[in-house]
Design a protein around this motif. Sequence first.
Motif: not given
Length: 245
Positions: A218-234
């Motif tokens: 209904s929002w014209d997409h089928q997406d929820f959330g994003v994938y991210a890559e860790v570039i600085k730990g902690g």
Amino acid sequence: MSGTVSCIWRHPIKSHGRESLTEVTLTPGQTMPGDRVWAVAHEASKADGSKWVPCANFSRGSKAPGLMAISAELEGETLTLSHPDRPDLRFDPENEQEVFLDWVKPLMPADRAASARIIRVPGRGMTDSDYPSISLCNMASHRAVAQKLGQDLSIARWRGNIWFDGLPLWEEFEWLGKKVQIGEAVLHVRERIVRCMATTANPETGVRDADTLGALNSWDHQDFGVYAEVIKGGRISLDDKVQVL
């Protein structure tokens, strides 16, 4: 503008259980510790544990909704799985595969390829992305989906790693290509997460009971959330600040 961490989850065996955490320490280029360490290859799978392969090679909630009701507790190399329709199972995924395969068999549809073996790829979790990713999910977006459907929804449907609150609906989609600091860690947001039928199943019962995909569309997409890559730990803990750099 900043939000705060509201939940942290890991999923020791891909599509087979979730575990809530209060804090986690991230490492650059790695998945969350204890997240998707193992995956369950089905009898038609080409996966052999030597490298990452796509999710179609594994038993998963989109094809077997009963799996969505599994919860997990990982202690070292020992895993305890719980499900409303099965006795609790405490086992070592590395050395006790048969006991797991017997336990999970009643949860698998008869018309699907049967679960055949547990695999582990050294050095990385078996995320849906071909790079080691951590999924970030927005509580405001979750509430909007629940409101659209007019029913209570558990956030466990989305199998996200780090949840945040206090930011606008779909704000996470504005983060593509940007760096986000969460607690001590910094992540690079790479892509939106396209959702599948797994999210239609109730995480308490394993029964499909919500048209989550219809709501998203209904929002014209089928997406929820994003994938991210860790570039600085902690370390990341509940209530830590979440902000775009």
